[in-house]
Design a protein around this motif. Structure first.
Motif, short mmCIF file in Angstrom:
data_model
loop_
_atom_site.label_atom_id
_atom_site.label_comp_id
_atom_site.label_asym_id
_atom_site.label_seq_id
_atom_site.Cartn_x
_atom_site.Cartn_y
_atom_site.Cartn_z
N VAL A 172 5.68 14.00 10.77
CA VAL A 172 5.87 13.36 9.47
C VAL A 172 5.42 11.91 9.54
O VAL A 172 5.27 11.34 10.62
CB VAL A 172 7.34 13.43 9.01
CG1 VAL A 172 7.77 14.86 8.76
CG2 VAL A 172 8.27 12.74 10.01
N VAL A 173 5.22 11.32 8.37
CA VAL A 173 4.95 9.88 8.27
C VAL A 173 6.25 9.21 7.83
O VAL A 173 7.19 9.88 7.39
CB VAL A 173 3.79 9.60 7.31
CG1 VAL A 173 2.53 10.31 7.78
CG2 VAL A 173 4.12 9.99 5.87
N PRO A 174 6.34 7.88 7.93
CA PRO A 174 7.61 7.20 7.67
C PRO A 174 8.25 7.50 6.31
O PRO A 174 9.46 7.69 6.23
CB PRO A 174 7.23 5.72 7.79
CG PRO A 174 6.11 5.71 8.76
CD PRO A 174 5.32 6.96 8.47
N THR A 175 7.45 7.55 5.25
CA THR A 175 8.02 7.83 3.93
C THR A 175 8.63 9.23 3.89
O THR A 175 9.66 9.44 3.23
CB THR A 175 6.96 7.69 2.84
OG1 THR A 175 5.79 8.45 3.21
CG2 THR A 175 6.56 6.23 2.65
N MET A 176 8.02 10.17 4.56
CA MET A 176 8.57 11.53 4.63
C MET A 176 9.87 11.54 5.40
O MET A 176 10.84 12.21 5.01
CB MET A 176 7.57 12.48 5.28
CG MET A 176 6.29 12.69 4.49
SD MET A 176 5.12 13.71 5.44
CE MET A 176 3.70 13.70 4.33
N GLY A 203 4.57 9.03 12.84
CA GLY A 203 3.52 8.05 13.09
C GLY A 203 2.79 7.75 11.81
O GLY A 203 3.23 8.09 10.72
N GLY A 204 1.63 7.11 11.93
CA GLY A 204 0.85 6.73 10.77
C GLY A 204 1.14 5.33 10.29
O GLY A 204 0.30 4.67 9.70
N ALA A 205 2.37 4.86 10.52
CA ALA A 205 2.80 3.51 10.15
C ALA A 205 4.11 3.24 10.88
O ALA A 205 4.73 4.15 11.44
CB ALA A 205 2.98 3.37 8.64
N ALA A 208 -0.86 7.55 1.69
CA ALA A 208 -0.15 8.82 1.91
C ALA A 208 0.47 8.90 3.28
O ALA A 208 1.40 9.69 3.51
CB ALA A 208 -1.11 9.99 1.69
N THR A 209 -0.03 8.11 4.23
CA THR A 209 0.53 8.13 5.58
C THR A 209 1.51 6.99 5.82
O THR A 209 1.90 6.73 6.95
CB THR A 209 -0.60 8.07 6.63
OG1 THR A 209 -1.43 6.93 6.38
CG2 THR A 209 -1.44 9.33 6.58
N GLY A 210 1.90 6.31 4.75
CA GLY A 210 2.96 5.32 4.86
C GLY A 210 2.52 3.91 5.18
O GLY A 210 3.36 3.02 5.35
N LYS A 211 1.21 3.65 5.27
CA LYS A 211 0.74 2.29 5.53
C LYS A 211 0.90 1.46 4.27
O LYS A 211 0.50 1.86 3.18
CB LYS A 211 -0.72 2.29 5.97
CG LYS A 211 -0.95 2.89 7.34
CD LYS A 211 -2.42 2.83 7.71
CE LYS A 211 -2.66 3.43 9.09
NZ LYS A 211 -4.09 3.44 9.44
N VAL A 212 1.50 0.29 4.43
CA VAL A 212 1.71 -0.59 3.28
C VAL A 212 0.38 -1.17 2.82
O VAL A 212 -0.42 -1.66 3.62
CB VAL A 212 2.69 -1.72 3.65
CG1 VAL A 212 2.82 -2.72 2.50
CG2 VAL A 212 4.07 -1.14 4.00
N LEU A 213 0.15 -1.12 1.52
CA LEU A 213 -1.07 -1.67 0.94
C LEU A 213 -0.84 -3.15 0.64
O LEU A 213 -0.52 -3.55 -0.48
CB LEU A 213 -1.44 -0.90 -0.33
CG LEU A 213 -1.84 0.56 -0.09
CD1 LEU A 213 -1.89 1.34 -1.40
CD2 LEU A 213 -3.19 0.64 0.61
#
Length: 503
Positions: free
Chosen positions: A237-241, A265-267, A483-488
């Motif tokens: 999963v990614v952090p938001t999930m 992972g992902g962020a 979608a992978t939780g990286k902050v824009l």
């Protein structure tokens, strides 16, 4: 070694094992490894018959992702899954950067192609044709490009990362033991198909021998239901999930009795959220996987044992490792370098460089950015501790320069996220006539809480130097993320500059 060999090995070893489970147009779809291999052979024939020079997929994933990875490989062409969340103009702009592509599109995104297009097929058309077309197999050179992925473009125009067959198979064979999964092992996959994690999940789980259970449209309650229904043993999963899953598990009191490993992972994941997840799932092994598109996925792992050891540790050094991404995977070398290129000792922060056969560092239209010794500059600020645990301090592009002092947003974020009234936070720099840049903390409060900005500034000041205290604290309901939780962060800065000053 060609990517297609991974499927050949899986089909030869266990042809009747269920390889893929997903929802299809006509209901539940289940494919054995042999059926997936046969479809990939026919799919290669379909691709070859179009005389295309590249294969593109626009869709939510499921069985189409592994099928197209291997069909393209067996046709001797590179494959690119696109971000279906982009606008039609954005998608067409990316397609124009690829050579004579065959575009395969899920029905829900077909409207993005209103004009007749010769090299365009729906996913259903491709599947039907793959089941009846004469197979074609091309033996790819290991150095040929297998996958082209566009970076997220959170800070610039997306770059097209080229991953060779050798890059991808080096990662898989170096980190996964072939056919090592138990017959009942199943992996729940909900990461996007256009992300390197989606590609590596398809390759690694197939190679290990796990059934791949796809959930293209993430919903936390459906994730829990599907995990139990399919007796899922591992998931990513990614952090938001993870945050949404924790909320569901806290409120529903559901259990996940079959789950043995949960990778994230992902962020970056906030430590309070991670600690709560560890408490809720005491029998699950957590894995923090850190990697980049350019490195064919994971280059460092914080293992389940690392997590539990750090969680229980009274020694601050060991406890702090819960915030690390662990140690490099086999075959990967890492260096931390300062601004003049010198390698720094443990405990010092600098830019992370990595080297290994899974590292590409090549971009379409740009070429290789590896240095003369094969090292890839990740653009991530990082630190290694004395035991080789890697700590990621954020992107070099995110550095705030306030009054001539370089400040990493992660320094402040790691402090603020520990405040009980903070659910999420991003720290950015905005132009300031006096300091050059001012520090702005954008805080998502905990549910039902109305925090005081000055209290949060004082909280940071107690842990960090005064020059690292946020100049402003603003509150938002949520942070914009990929979608992978990286902050824009670019979107945050744009919004802050357009809005009146807040305190």
């Amino acid at each position: 070694m060609s990517v297609s060999l991974l499927l050949e090995m899986a089909a030869s070893s266990n042809p009747d094992r269920t390889a893929v489970v997903c929802d299809g147009v006509s209901g539940d779809v289940r494919l054995t490894t042999q059926q997936l291999s046969d479809l990939a052979d026919g799919g290669a024939g379909v691709v070859a018959g179009t005389n295309a020079r590249h294969v593109v997929y626009l869709g939510a994933g499921g069985m189409m992702l592994p099928l197209l990875i291997f069909a393209a490989a067996r046709a001797g062409l590179a494959f690119t899954p696109l971000n279906y969340r982009l606008s039609a103009d954005g998608i067409h702009a990316l397609i124009r950067r690829l050579p004579e592509p065959l575009v395969i599109v899920d029905s829900r995104y077909r409207e993005m192609f209103p004009e007749p297009t010769p090299l365009l097929m729906s996913s259903d058309e491709f599947l039907t044709a793959a089941g009846t077309t004469e197979p074609t197999t091309v033996v790819a050179d290991p150095d040929d490009v297998a996958i082209v992925l566009f970076t997220s473009g959170t800070t610039s125009v997306p770059k097209a990362v080229e991953l060779s067959h050798n890059n991808l198979t080096s990662y898989i064979t170096g980190t996964v033991e072939f056919d090592s999964a138990a017959p009942t092992d199943a992996a729940l996959i909900c990461v996007p198909p256009y992300h390197i994690a989606g590609v590596s999940a398809a390759l690694s789980n197939l190679y290990a021998g796990r059934t791949m259970v796809y959930l293209p449209d993430f919903d936390a309650r459906e994730w829990v239901r599907l995990a139990n229904a399919e007796r899922v043993t591992t998931a990513t999963v990614v952090p938001t999930m993870l945050e949404r899953l924790v909320t569901v598990l806290e409120t529903s009191h559901d259990k996940l009795p079959s789950l043995r490993n949960l990778a994230y992972g992902g962020a970056k994941v906030g430590l309070p959220l991670l600690r709560r997840a560890l408490e809720l799932l005491p029998d699950v092994g957590f894995v923090n996987a850190y990697g980049l598109t350019e490195t064919s996925s994971t280059i460092a792992v914080l293992t389940p044992e690392d997590h539990r050891t750090a969680q229980a540790a009274s020694d601050a050094v060991v406890a702090n490792r819960l915030g690390s991404v662990g140690r490099p995977v086999p075959g990967i070398e890492v260096q931390i370098r300062d601004d003049d290129g010198s390698v720094v000792p443990p405990g010092r922060t600098g830019e992370l460089f990595v080297r290994g056969p899974q590292v590409s560092g090549r971009y379409t239209g740009i070429g290789s950015v590896l240095d003369e010794n094969g090292w890839f500059p990740t653009k991530d600020h990082a630190m290694l501790d004395e035991e080789g645990y890697l700590f990621i301090r954020g992107r070099s592009d995110d550095t705030i320069i306030r009054g001539g002092e370089n400040i990493a947003p992660a320094e402040l974020e790691e402090v603020l996220i520990e405040h009980p009234q903070v659910r999420d936070v991003a720290v950015v720099g905005v132009d300031d006539s006096h300091w050059g840049q001012a520090i702005v903390a954008v805080v998502v409060p905990s549910a039902g809480i109305d925090p005081d900005a000055e209290e949060l500034r004082n909280y940071v000041r107690k842990s960090l130097r005064g020059s690292r205290t946020p100049d402003r604290v603003v509150f938002r309901d949520e942070l914009p993320t990929t979608a992978t939780g990286k902050v824009l962060r670019r979107e945050i800065v744009r919004e802050l500059l357009a809005a009146p000053a807040e305190h």
